[in-house]
Write a protein that holds these residues in place. Sequence first.
Motif, PDB file in Angstrom:
ATOM      1  N   SER A 120       0.875  -1.124   0.221  1.00  0.00           N
ATOM      2  CA  SER A 120      -0.017  -0.007   0.168  1.00  0.00           C
ATOM      3  C   SER A 120       0.985   1.240   0.055  1.00  0.00           C
ATOM      4  O   SER A 120       1.803   1.247   0.507  1.00  0.00           O
ATOM      5  CB  SER A 120      -0.884   0.095   1.262  1.00  0.00           C
ATOM      6  N   ILE A 121       0.518   2.263  -0.688  1.00  0.00           N
ATOM      7  CA  ILE A 121       1.097   3.654  -0.763  1.00  0.00           C
ATOM      8  C   ILE A 121       0.290   4.395   0.266  1.00  0.00           C
ATOM      9  O   ILE A 121      -0.823   4.791   0.158  1.00  0.00           O
ATOM     10  CB  ILE A 121       1.006   4.231  -2.209  1.00  0.00           C
ATOM     11  N   LYS A 122       1.052   4.664   1.365  1.00  0.00           N
ATOM     12  CA  LYS A 122       0.436   5.269   2.530  1.00  0.00           C
ATOM     13  C   LYS A 122       0.424   6.930   2.507  1.00  0.00           C
ATOM     14  O   LYS A 122       1.348   7.300   1.833  1.00  0.00           O
ATOM     15  CB  LYS A 122       0.694   5.058   3.725  1.00  0.00           C
ATOM     16  N   SER A 123      -0.564   7.634   2.897  1.00  0.00           N
ATOM     17  CA  SER A 123      -0.583   9.028   2.859  1.00  0.00           C
ATOM     18  C   SER A 123       0.527   9.451   3.868  1.00  0.00           C
ATOM     19  O   SER A 123       1.153   9.186   4.914  1.00  0.00           O
ATOM     20  CB  SER A 123      -1.730   9.547   3.363  1.00  0.00           C
ATOM     21  N   ARG A 124       1.230  10.731   3.437  1.00  0.00           N
ATOM     22  CA  ARG A 124       2.196  11.294   4.274  1.00  0.00           C
ATOM     23  C   ARG A 124       2.174  12.827   4.068  1.00  0.00           C
ATOM     24  O   ARG A 124       1.267  13.510   3.019  1.00  0.00           O
ATOM     25  CB  ARG A 124       3.777  10.910   3.707  1.00  0.00           C
ATOM     26  N   PRO A 125       2.781  13.598   4.846  1.00  0.00           N
ATOM     27  CA  PRO A 125       2.502  15.036   4.730  1.00  0.00           C
ATOM     28  C   PRO A 125       3.011  15.586   3.214  1.00  0.00           C
ATOM     29  O   PRO A 125       4.083  15.186   2.691  1.00  0.00           O
ATOM     30  CB  PRO A 125       3.411  15.669   5.626  1.00  0.00           C
ATOM     31  N   ALA A 126       2.322  16.442   2.659  1.00  0.00           N
ATOM     32  CA  ALA A 126       2.621  16.997   1.427  1.00  0.00           C
ATOM     33  C   ALA A 126       2.615  18.522   1.262  1.00  0.00           C
ATOM     34  O   ALA A 126       1.728  19.122   2.126  1.00  0.00           O
ATOM     35  CB  ALA A 126       1.751  16.252   0.378  1.00  0.00           C
ATOM     36  N   LEU A 127       3.604  19.380   0.743  1.00  0.00           N
ATOM     37  CA  LEU A 127       3.567  20.614   0.479  1.00  0.00           C
ATOM     38  C   LEU A 127       3.053  20.926  -0.905  1.00  0.00           C
ATOM     39  O   LEU A 127       3.439  20.285  -1.844  1.00  0.00           O
ATOM     40  CB  LEU A 127       4.730  21.120   0.519  1.00  0.00           C
ATOM     41  N   GLY A 128       2.082  22.047  -1.027  1.00  0.00           N
ATOM     42  CA  GLY A 128       1.416  22.100  -2.412  1.00  0.00           C
ATOM     43  C   GLY A 128       1.944  23.570  -2.626  1.00  0.00           C
ATOM     44  O   GLY A 128       1.800  24.480  -1.685  1.00  0.00           O
ATOM     45  N   LEU A 129       1.770  23.830  -4.029  1.00  0.00           N
ATOM     46  CA  LEU A 129       1.791  25.366  -4.409  1.00  0.00           C
ATOM     47  C   LEU A 129       1.109  25.506  -5.809  1.00  0.00           C
ATOM     48  O   LEU A 129       1.243  24.695  -6.563  1.00  0.00           O
ATOM     49  CB  LEU A 129       3.409  25.889  -4.679  1.00  0.00           C
ATOM     50  N   ASP A 130       0.039  26.212  -5.795  1.00  0.00           N
ATOM     51  CA  ASP A 130      -0.874  26.603  -6.821  1.00  0.00           C
ATOM     52  C   ASP A 130      -0.781  27.965  -7.338  1.00  0.00           C
ATOM     53  O   ASP A 130      -0.771  28.984  -6.271  1.00  0.00           O
ATOM     54  CB  ASP A 130      -2.336  26.129  -6.352  1.00  0.00           C
ATOM     55  N   GLY A 131      -0.671  28.370  -8.655  1.00  0.00           N
ATOM     56  CA  GLY A 131      -0.762  29.428  -9.373  1.00  0.00           C
ATOM     57  C   GLY A 131      -1.640  29.463 -10.172  1.00  0.00           C
ATOM     58  O   GLY A 131      -1.776  28.598 -11.223  1.00  0.00           O
ATOM     59  N   THR A 132      -2.291  30.670 -10.661  1.00  0.00           N
ATOM     60  CA  THR A 132      -3.007  31.015 -11.830  1.00  0.00           C
ATOM     61  C   THR A 132      -2.801  32.469 -12.214  1.00  0.00           C
ATOM     62  O   THR A 132      -2.492  33.150 -11.601  1.00  0.00           O
ATOM     63  CB  THR A 132      -4.588  30.828 -11.286  1.00  0.00           C
ATOM     64  N   TYR A 133      -2.989  32.226 -13.580  1.00  0.00           N
ATOM     65  CA  TYR A 133      -2.687  33.826 -14.308  1.00  0.00           C
ATOM     66  C   TYR A 133      -3.897  33.769 -15.201  1.00  0.00           C
ATOM     67  O   TYR A 133      -3.774  32.982 -16.226  1.00  0.00           O
ATOM     68  CB  TYR A 133      -1.126  33.871 -14.774  1.00  0.00           C
ATOM     69  N   HIS A 134      -4.381  35.072 -15.268  1.00  0.00           N
ATOM     70  CA  HIS A 134      -5.525  35.292 -16.120  1.00  0.00           C
ATOM     71  C   HIS A 134      -4.992  36.142 -17.431  1.00  0.00           C
ATOM     72  O   HIS A 134      -4.491  37.146 -17.261  1.00  0.00           O
ATOM     73  CB  HIS A 134      -6.521  36.083 -15.446  1.00  0.00           C
ATOM     74  N   MET A 135      -5.351  35.661 -18.512  1.00  0.00           N
ATOM     75  CA  MET A 135      -5.216  36.236 -19.803  1.00  0.00           C
ATOM     76  C   MET A 135      -6.328  36.377 -20.526  1.00  0.00           C
ATOM     77  O   MET A 135      -6.769  35.697 -21.243  1.00  0.00           O
ATOM     78  CB  MET A 135      -3.986  35.535 -20.538  1.00  0.00           C
ATOM     79  N   GLY A 136      -7.146  37.687 -19.972  1.00  0.00           N
ATOM     80  CA  GLY A 136      -8.593  37.742 -20.535  1.00  0.00           C
ATOM     81  C   GLY A 136      -9.428  36.616 -20.199  1.00  0.00           C
ATOM     82  O   GLY A 136      -9.151  36.256 -18.939  1.00  0.00           O
ATOM     83  N   PRO A 137     -10.030  35.957 -20.976  1.00  0.00           N
ATOM     84  CA  PRO A 137     -10.886  34.888 -20.492  1.00  0.00           C
ATOM     85  C   PRO A 137     -10.188  33.584 -20.335  1.00  0.00           C
ATOM     86  O   PRO A 137     -10.648  32.675 -19.629  1.00  0.00           O
ATOM     87  CB  PRO A 137     -11.952  34.564 -21.722  1.00  0.00           C
ATOM     88  N   ILE A 138      -8.826  33.448 -20.789  1.00  0.00           N
ATOM     89  CA  ILE A 138      -8.003  32.331 -20.607  1.00  0.00           C
ATOM     90  C   ILE A 138      -7.211  32.477 -19.351  1.00  0.00           C
ATOM     91  O   ILE A 138      -6.889  33.265 -18.701  1.00  0.00           O
ATOM     92  CB  ILE A 138      -7.049  32.122 -21.656  1.00  0.00           C
ATOM     93  N   ILE A 139      -7.307  31.143 -18.552  1.00  0.00           N
ATOM     94  CA  ILE A 139      -6.556  31.227 -17.222  1.00  0.00           C
ATOM     95  C   ILE A 139      -5.396  29.996 -17.270  1.00  0.00           C
ATOM     96  O   ILE A 139      -5.778  28.827 -17.836  1.00  0.00           O
ATOM     97  CB  ILE A 139      -7.515  30.677 -16.263  1.00  0.00           C
ATOM     98  N   LEU A 140      -4.256  30.418 -17.230  1.00  0.00           N
ATOM     99  CA  LEU A 140      -3.045  29.549 -16.951  1.00  0.00           C
ATOM    100  C   LEU A 140      -3.068  28.844 -15.602  1.00  0.00           C
ATOM    101  O   LEU A 140      -3.094  29.810 -14.759  1.00  0.00           O
ATOM    102  CB  LEU A 140      -1.985  30.073 -17.674  1.00  0.00           C
ATOM    103  N   GLY A 141      -2.678  27.921 -15.616  1.00  0.00           N
ATOM    104  CA  GLY A 141      -2.808  27.196 -13.932  1.00  0.00           C
ATOM    105  C   GLY A 141      -1.474  26.153 -13.902  1.00  0.00           C
ATOM    106  O   GLY A 141      -1.160  25.717 -14.852  1.00  0.00           O
ATOM    107  N   ALA A 142      -0.749  26.254 -12.678  1.00  0.00           N
ATOM    108  CA  ALA A 142       0.232  25.194 -12.328  1.00  0.00           C
ATOM    109  C   ALA A 142       0.101  24.911 -11.018  1.00  0.00           C
ATOM    110  O   ALA A 142      -0.235  25.700 -10.119  1.00  0.00           O
ATOM    111  CB  ALA A 142       1.510  25.972 -12.470  1.00  0.00           C
ATOM    112  N   ARG A 143       0.238  23.741 -10.741  1.00  0.00           N
ATOM    113  CA  ARG A 143      -0.039  22.974  -9.201  1.00  0.00           C
ATOM    114  C   ARG A 143       1.292  22.031  -9.161  1.00  0.00           C
ATOM    115  O   ARG A 143       1.546  21.173  -9.773  1.00  0.00           O
ATOM    116  CB  ARG A 143      -1.265  22.167  -9.055  1.00  0.00           C
TER     117      ARG A 143
END
Length: 273
Positions: A120-143
Motif C-alpha cells: 500500500s502507498i500510505k499518506s504522508r505530509p505533502a507541500l503544495g503550491l498553486d498558481g493561476t494567471y488570467h489572460m482575458g478569458p484564458i486562465i493558465l494554471g500550475a500546481r
Amino acid sequence: MGASNLPSGAPMLRSMCLSLTSFCLLLPTDSLRAEDWQYTLRAGAASVPRYSGSDERVVAPLLGAKVISPYGLFLDTEKGLGWAFDEDDFGLSVYIGASDVRKDRKSGFKGSDELNGMGSIKSRPALGLDGTYHMGPIILGARFEHALEKDDDDHDTGSSWNRLKLSISAPFYEGDYGKVVGSLNSQFGDSHYVRTWYGVSVAQASRSQFRTHDTRGGLVSRGAELSWSMPIDDQWSVSTVLAAQYLAGDAADSPIVERRMQTSLAGQVVYTF
C-alpha cells in the motif's frame, strides 16, 4: 535514512519555504485583507477508477468543508492548511496537507485486489503550491506537490516524490443556466513519483502477479476537464465535473495499468455562508 531522520528532499523544502515566506512578506498589506470569514460545505458523489490505471470503478461519497479567514488563511479538507492570495489577474496559494493513498486490497471505496502484493502507498505530509494567471478569458494554471518521505517505510512505496500539473482553461458558457468551463492539462512526475505509482520492483514482482517494470520521470498523463456550476441562490449551488486522463510514457506502459484512458464524474451540492 540517516540518523537525522530528515527526508531526502529536506534541503529543497527548506529553500522553497524560505523563498515563499520572503515572497509573502513582500506582498502589499492591502492585498491580504478580506472582508470576513467564509465557510463552505460540500456533499456529493463521484464515479472514479479504483486506482490510476484500473478498469474497475467505484462510486464514492464526496464530503468536504473549507474555512477562509481574513488575510487569506484557509483550512480545506481537500488541500489542507494554507494561505491564498488573489488579485484580478493573478492567484497564488501555499498549503500543507496529505498526499494520495493507494491500497493493495479492496477496502471500502479504496484499493483493488488486483494490486495484491504491491504494498500500500500510505499518506504522508505533502507541500503544495498553486498558481493561476488570467489572460482575458484564458486562465493558465500550475500546481506543484511535494510529498515527504515516509519514515521507516518500504523504498518502493514510501519515497518522497514531486508532481507538477499544468493547465489552461476558458469559459464556454456563462448565463442563466450557470457557468461551463473547459480545460486541458498535462501532468509530470519525477522518477520517484513514477516509480511509486506505476513501477514494479523485483520485490513487488515476486509478491504480485506483475512483471518488473523500471520507470523514469517525465510526462505521466494528458487530460481534459469540463465543469458546470449552477447557483441556486446566494448560498446554495450545484457543480458537476467530468474529467479524463490519458496515461503516457512509462506510466502507460506499466503492467498495473489495465486502461490508459481514465475517466471520472463527480457531482456536489455546495453551501457557502
